[in-house]
Enzyme design. Structure first.
Site, PDB file in Angstrom:
ATOM      1  N   HIS A   1       0.780  -1.230   0.000  1.00 30.81           N
ATOM      2  CA  HIS A   1       0.000   0.000   0.000  1.00 30.81           C
ATOM      3  C   HIS A   1       0.807   1.272   0.000  1.00 30.81           C
ATOM      4  O   HIS A   1       0.248   2.358  -0.081  1.00 30.81           O
ATOM      5  CB  HIS A   1      -0.931   0.045   1.221  1.00 30.81           C
ATOM      6  CG  HIS A   1      -2.171  -0.741   1.029  1.00 30.81           C
ATOM      7  ND1 HIS A   1      -3.305  -0.209   0.472  1.00 30.81           N
ATOM      8  CD2 HIS A   1      -2.444  -2.037   1.276  1.00 30.81           C
ATOM      9  CE1 HIS A   1      -4.235  -1.144   0.399  1.00 30.81           C
ATOM     10  NE2 HIS A   1      -3.745  -2.264   0.878  1.00 30.81           N
TER      11      HIS A   1
ATOM     12  N   LYS B   1      -9.222  14.080   3.812  1.00 25.52           N
ATOM     13  CA  LYS B   1      -8.355  12.910   3.887  1.00 25.52           C
ATOM     14  C   LYS B   1      -7.526  13.038   5.151  1.00 25.52           C
ATOM     15  O   LYS B   1      -7.524  14.097   5.791  1.00 25.52           O
ATOM     16  CB  LYS B   1      -7.441  12.822   2.656  1.00 25.52           C
ATOM     17  CG  LYS B   1      -6.738  14.152   2.341  1.00 25.52           C
ATOM     18  CD  LYS B   1      -5.880  14.076   1.084  1.00 25.52           C
ATOM     19  CE  LYS B   1      -6.682  14.124  -0.189  1.00 25.52           C
ATOM     20  NZ  LYS B   1      -6.669  12.884  -0.946  1.00 25.52           N
ATOM     21  N   ARG B   2      -6.803  11.974   5.525  1.00 24.07           N
ATOM     22  CA  ARG B   2      -5.931  12.090   6.678  1.00 24.07           C
ATOM     23  C   ARG B   2      -4.950  13.246   6.484  1.00 24.07           C
ATOM     24  O   ARG B   2      -4.569  13.566   5.354  1.00 24.07           O
ATOM     25  CB  ARG B   2      -5.159  10.770   6.896  1.00 24.07           C
ATOM     26  CG  ARG B   2      -6.000   9.684   7.527  1.00 24.07           C
ATOM     27  CD  ARG B   2      -6.520  10.082   8.894  1.00 24.07           C
ATOM     28  NE  ARG B   2      -5.480  10.062   9.896  1.00 24.07           N
ATOM     29  CZ  ARG B   2      -5.342   9.134  10.820  1.00 24.07           C
ATOM     30  NH1 ARG B   2      -6.213   8.139  10.915  1.00 24.07           N
ATOM     31  NH2 ARG B   2      -4.369   9.180  11.700  1.00 24.07           N
TER      32      ARG B   2
ATOM     33  N   LYS C   1       0.439  14.616   1.687  1.00 24.20           N
ATOM     34  CA  LYS C   1      -0.843  14.959   1.060  1.00 24.20           C
ATOM     35  C   LYS C   1      -0.976  16.469   0.837  1.00 24.20           C
ATOM     36  O   LYS C   1      -1.843  16.940   0.135  1.00 24.20           O
ATOM     37  CB  LYS C   1      -2.006  14.431   1.907  1.00 24.20           C
ATOM     38  CG  LYS C   1      -2.108  12.898   1.903  1.00 24.20           C
ATOM     39  CD  LYS C   1      -3.238  12.432   2.797  1.00 24.20           C
ATOM     40  CE  LYS C   1      -3.346  10.922   2.909  1.00 24.20           C
ATOM     41  NZ  LYS C   1      -4.131  10.321   1.801  1.00 24.20           N
TER      42      LYS C   1
ATOM     43  N   THR D   1      -8.355   6.916  -2.911  1.00 23.85           N
ATOM     44  CA  THR D   1      -9.703   6.466  -3.274  1.00 23.85           C
ATOM     45  C   THR D   1     -10.689   7.616  -3.107  1.00 23.85           C
ATOM     46  O   THR D   1     -11.747   7.601  -3.733  1.00 23.85           O
ATOM     47  CB  THR D   1     -10.167   5.273  -2.415  1.00 23.85           C
ATOM     48  OG1 THR D   1      -9.942   5.579  -1.037  1.00 23.85           O
ATOM     49  CG2 THR D   1      -9.428   4.002  -2.797  1.00 23.85           C
TER      50      THR D   1
ATOM     51  N   LYS E   1     -14.131   8.663  -5.324  1.00 29.33           N
ATOM     52  CA  LYS E   1     -15.464   8.950  -4.785  1.00 29.33           C
ATOM     53  C   LYS E   1     -15.963  10.287  -5.313  1.00 29.33           C
ATOM     54  O   LYS E   1     -17.125  10.427  -5.699  1.00 29.33           O
ATOM     55  CB  LYS E   1     -15.416   9.015  -3.249  1.00 29.33           C
ATOM     56  CG  LYS E   1     -15.052   7.714  -2.568  1.00 29.33           C
ATOM     57  CD  LYS E   1     -14.784   7.971  -1.068  1.00 29.33           C
ATOM     58  CE  LYS E   1     -14.088   6.800  -0.428  1.00 29.33           C
ATOM     59  NZ  LYS E   1     -13.466   7.151   0.875  1.00 29.33           N
TER      60      LYS E   1
HETATM   61  C1  LIG Z   1     -12.169   7.321   1.233  1.00 29.49           C
HETATM   62  C2  LIG Z   1     -11.767   7.659   2.585  1.00 29.49           C
HETATM   63  C3  LIG Z   1     -10.412   7.861   2.883  1.00 29.49           C
HETATM   64  C4  LIG Z   1      -9.326   7.813   1.835  1.00 29.49           C
HETATM   65  O1  LIG Z   1      -9.201   9.084   1.241  1.00 29.49           O
HETATM   66  P1  LIG Z   1      -7.906   9.507   0.392  1.00 29.49           P
HETATM   67  O2  LIG Z   1      -8.286  10.846  -0.143  1.00 29.49           O
HETATM   68  O3  LIG Z   1      -7.780   8.489  -0.696  1.00 29.49           O
HETATM   69  O4  LIG Z   1      -6.761   9.541   1.304  1.00 29.49           O
HETATM   70  C5  LIG Z   1     -10.060   8.185   4.171  1.00 29.49           C
HETATM   71  N1  LIG Z   1     -10.988   8.300   5.151  1.00 29.49           N
HETATM   72  C6  LIG Z   1     -12.303   8.123   4.891  1.00 29.49           C
HETATM   73  C7  LIG Z   1     -13.279   8.288   6.003  1.00 29.49           C
HETATM   74  C8  LIG Z   1     -12.734   7.792   3.616  1.00 29.49           C
HETATM   75  O5  LIG Z   1     -14.044   7.604   3.388  1.00 29.49           O
END
Ligand SMILES: *Cc1c(COP(=O)(O)O)cnc(C)c1O
Length: 806
Positions: free
Chosen positions: A358, A546-547, A552, A654, A658
């Site tokens: 990952h 995101k985190r 990032k 991901t 979305k």
């Molecule tokens: C989809 C999702 C992530 C991943 O987001 P990235 O932008 O790909 O880092 C992290 N936390 C939650 C709650 C999510 O739904």
């Protein structure tokens, strides 16, 4: 909706409400309704659950086990209703009796048994496996405390414990009779058998019971119900007897049982960073040992063939290296309990286990001190040692060209066990999670392993379940899509491509635009509720959720906001499209710089949002406690999806998928799956900027980047960095000195300044594009049309046919 179905659902609701909660429907609270509707769903699926499992047994179906330390499942009621085909009925009946479905669903605690992308991926995969009718189950830990709840006080992140099991969790079923004993520590005795082989026996081990709690995973309207099995650590019966024996050392046993229950006590809150704590190692072995023992028990109960044929009926996918002790654990059981020779055991193990990588971030690589493994898992240590010896010998004799690389390849090096190396050596498949990431593994990070095992490496670009992330979270958009192209896209998300025919259809574009507007109004209400700030619903909703992590680059985003603020202060009548910048992010509790960035975002927000001169054009919103439920509310309202990681650092992402699926346009770097999004939609339907992965690698390798030069030559940059030190944001001049130092004196390790100018330019293009509503909506629809590829159904079909051979 047929009145008959509605009436029978209402009758069910009334009947259950009186029996289960002792109330009439009209007196029921939202929480009563939550529990009663959950119970209706359980009644509906329980026979299907039993039948699915019986069928797998009868047909001796090959099973995939997805082992993961994290399953970020979020709330389940709405998606379970959806997959059962009861969501519309339920919503209508609730509205008929004057209730708001949203208010009811939110009584479910958002299950956060994961940190971010990796855990959410595991949850999406389970949904797709069941919906595609594959025989598969998830295996994880039933942490008593999930990921912390985030509160912000004066810009500072505060972590509160997430005791998600405080009230009954309706989806789980405890299976005490399927508990499995897991053993730690102890002494190993070796005996030489008559045939010269060694035999191992164990003494004085600490025993822990792994008790499974099963959660149903419901396929989309297809009668399949699979299982997510979550293991809970409990005291063994012997131990609990001792506790009630007055002659025993009561406090000793109490202490001991406490430390056992700690094993499934809490989720480690670090995303993409390794914490070498012994308790974490215990968690990993606990999960792996319980899972593998369970797999073998089930195999024996189902099949009358030898375990030598395990790989014909079982495949184990490990989500990152966290479960990579699966390799020595399976070896141990086959040799010590099943009397396999080393070679026989190795043949089975290395044909059953598949590993997903990952990340290539060095701080995320798991490396356990040999002494820790030796003490906690002495037999496992012996086996890893033997794996390492044989592996290194193999290189020495069969690959003389790689002899000098042995220190970089060895499973044990520098008194550390390298879990990724163990996972590669002990598996038959190694996959990355997006095309670029897999290429980096093959050609850079793992290039010598790739030389050794060229056929083992493969790519499986991540995906998301379109059922939750489109159908459920954005019902109006889903309906609009179905009106245009019919409902087939729900079963076959690639059919979304049919929307391309409507990308110039003015009435359709208008409808899509209207849906986005509604979603933005809904989010604006939530923002007002949670922050007291009123945002302009016709502004560009620019979203980064995101985190929080340096790679990032939320910092780059907030620097752009500061730049805009400065421009507007200089020229308050500047004609710009109003923007609303929306952030949500948790920082790992010990990640100082990440917390500083959260604080900076809050201080910039406090300055910008209350500045009367400019606040009609610019707003900065930070929504606290980012989790799956919050993501579900923000994503349908996003215009711009910020995916701005330093190129090469985000393995896939991901969140990008979305938001694309909900019609947001990506503003991003050539990183992770952004590249695959760009290849599909074309350069005109995405905003790409910044260094490429190769350029980033070259700077790391050969140098040539000097952050200070940019500070001294770009006035905009200098001004922003000086503002960090001037007290303009925050209470004191030294408020953000650590961020300043990191850029100036650690030479900006994530190239924030280097990418600043192209980022600003990209934003200017976004702003201009948004002015032409028609063009924007066409771009938006083009993104939705191509997003079918990113359904996790596609990903899972690839795993199933190319790795799992189901
Ligand atoms: C989809 C999702 C992530 C991943 O987001 P990235 O932008 O790909 O880092 C992290 N936390 C939650 C709650 C999510 O739904």
């Amino acid at each position: 909706m047929s009145d008959y179905r509605k009436e029978s659902f209402l009758a069910l609701l009334e009947g259950k409400m009186t029996r289960k909660r002792g109330k009439h429907l009209e007196d029921a609270s939202d929480k009563d309704l939550y529990y009663v509707i959950s119970s209706i769903v359980k009644d509906e699926i329980t026979p299907k659950w039993l039948k699915t499992q019986e069928k797998y047994q009868e047909n001796k179906t090959k099973q995939v086990y997805y082992i993961s330390m994290e399953f970020l499942i979020g709330r389940l009621l709405q998606s379970n209703l959806l997959n059962c085909g009861m969501l519309d009925i339920c919503n209508e009946v609730l509205k008929d009796i004057g209730r708001n479905p949203e208010e009811i669903y939110k009584h479910e605690h958002d299950a956060a048994l994961g940190n971010g992308g990796l855990g959410r991926l595991a949850a999406c995969f389970l949904d797709s496996i069941a919906s595609l009718k594959y025989a598969g189950q998830g295996s994880g830990i039933r942490y008593r405390y999930g990921l912390f709840e985030q509160r912000i006080i004066h810009g500072n992140q505060i972590e509160l414990p997430d005791y998600w099991l405080k009230e009954e969790y309706p989806w789980e079923t405890r299976k005490a009779d399927e508990a499995i004993e897991v053993r730690f520590g102890g002494k190993i005795n070796m005996h030489k058998k008559l045939n010269g082989d060694f035999e191992f026996s164990y003494e004085d081990q600490d025993k822990v019971m792994a008790v499974p709690y099963d959660v149903p995973v419901i396929g989309y309207q297809n009668e399949v119900v699979n299982t997510l099995r979550l293991w809970s650590a409990e005291v063994t019966e012997d131990e609990s007897k001792l506790m009630s024996d007055p002659s025993s050392q009561y406090y000793h046993h109490l202490d001991h049982s406490h430390s056992i229950e700690q094993i499934s006590g809490f989720l480690y809150p670090d995303d993409s960073s390794f914490e070498g704590k012994e308790l974490r190692l215990k968690q990993q072995y606990f999960l792996v040992s319980a899972t593998i023992q369970g797999i073998l028990k089930n195999f024996k109960a189902t099949h009358d063939i030898s375990l030598a044929h395990l790989s014909e009926k079982v495949v184990i996918q490990i989500n990152d290296t966290h479960p990579s002790l699966a390799v020595p654990e399976l070896m141990r059981i086959l040799m010590d309990d099943e009397n396999f020779s080393w070679d026989e055991a190795w043949k089975v193990t290395a044909s059953v286990i598949a590993y997903t990588n990952h990340t290539t971030l060095s701080e995320a690589l798991e490396k356990w001190p040999t002494s820790m493994i030796q003490k906690l898992l002495p037999r496992i240590y012996m086996i890893i040692n033997e794996i390492n010896e044989r592996f290194c010998k193999g290189i020495w004799f069969d690959h003389p060209d790689l002899r000098d690389k042995i220190p970089e390849l060895a499973v044990i090096a520098d008194d550390q066990i390298h879990m990724a190396r163990l996972a590669i050596v002990g598996s038959f498949s190694v996959n990355g999670v997006a095309r670029l990431h897999t290429e980096i593994l093959k050609n850079k990070e793992m290039k010598y392993f790739y030389k050794l095992y060229p056929n083992r490496f493969n790519n499986k670009t991540n995906g998301i379940t379109h059922r939750r992330w489109l159908l459920q979270v954005n019902p109006c958009l889903s309906e609009t899509i179905t009106e245009a192209i019919g409902p087939k896209w729900i079963q076959e998300p690639n059919k979304l491509i049919g929307l391309l025919r409507y990308s110039n259809d003015a009435p359709f574009l208008e409808k899509v635009g209207k849906v986005k507007k509604q979603n933005k109004e809904t989010l604006a209400k939530l923002i007002l509720n949670q922050t007291g700030i009123k945002v302009d619903e016709s502004s560009i909703f620019d979203v980064q959720i995101k985190r929080l992590h340096e790679y990032k680059r939320q910092l780059l985003n907030i620097f752009h906001v500061i730049y805009l603020y400065n421009e507007l202060k200089e020229n308050p009548s500047l004609d710009i499209t109003p923007r609303t910048f929306i952030f949500a992010a948790k920082a790992a509790p010990s990640y100082h710089l990440a917390k500083e960035v959260i604080k900076l975002i809050h201080h910039v927000a406090a300055t910008v949002n209350y500045d009367k001169q400019i606040n009609s054009k610019l707003k900065v919103i930070f929504l606290e406690n980012y989790n799956v439920s919050l993501a579900e509310k923000i994503i349908p309202a996003a215009d711009i999806s910020e995916q701005i990681s330093t190129a090469s650092k985000e393995a896939s992402g991901t969140g990008n998928m979305k938001m694309m699926m909900n019609g947001a346009l990506t503003l991003g770097t050539l990183d992770g799956a952004n590249i695959e999004i760009k290849d599909l939609v074309g350069d005109n339907n995405i905003f790409i900027f910044g260094l490429t992965s190769d350029q980033v690698h070259d700077y790391y390798q050969y140098g040539g980047y000097v952050a200070k030069d940019i500070y001294h030559t770009d006035d905009r940059v200098k001004r922003i960095l000086d503002q960090l030190n001037s007290g303009e944001f925050g209470h004191q001049e030294i408020e953000f000195k650590d961020i300043f130092y990191n850029i100036m004196y650690h030479n900006d390790p994530y190239f924030v300044l280097k990418d600043f100018d192209p980022y600003i330019e990209s934003h200017e293009l976004v702003e201009r594009s948004y002015r032409d509503k028609n063009t924007w909506q066409r771009m938006s629809v083009t993104n939705i049309a191509y997003s079918g590829k990113f359904s996790s159904d596609r990903t899972i079909k690839e795993y199933a046919s190319e790795i799992w051979k189901l």
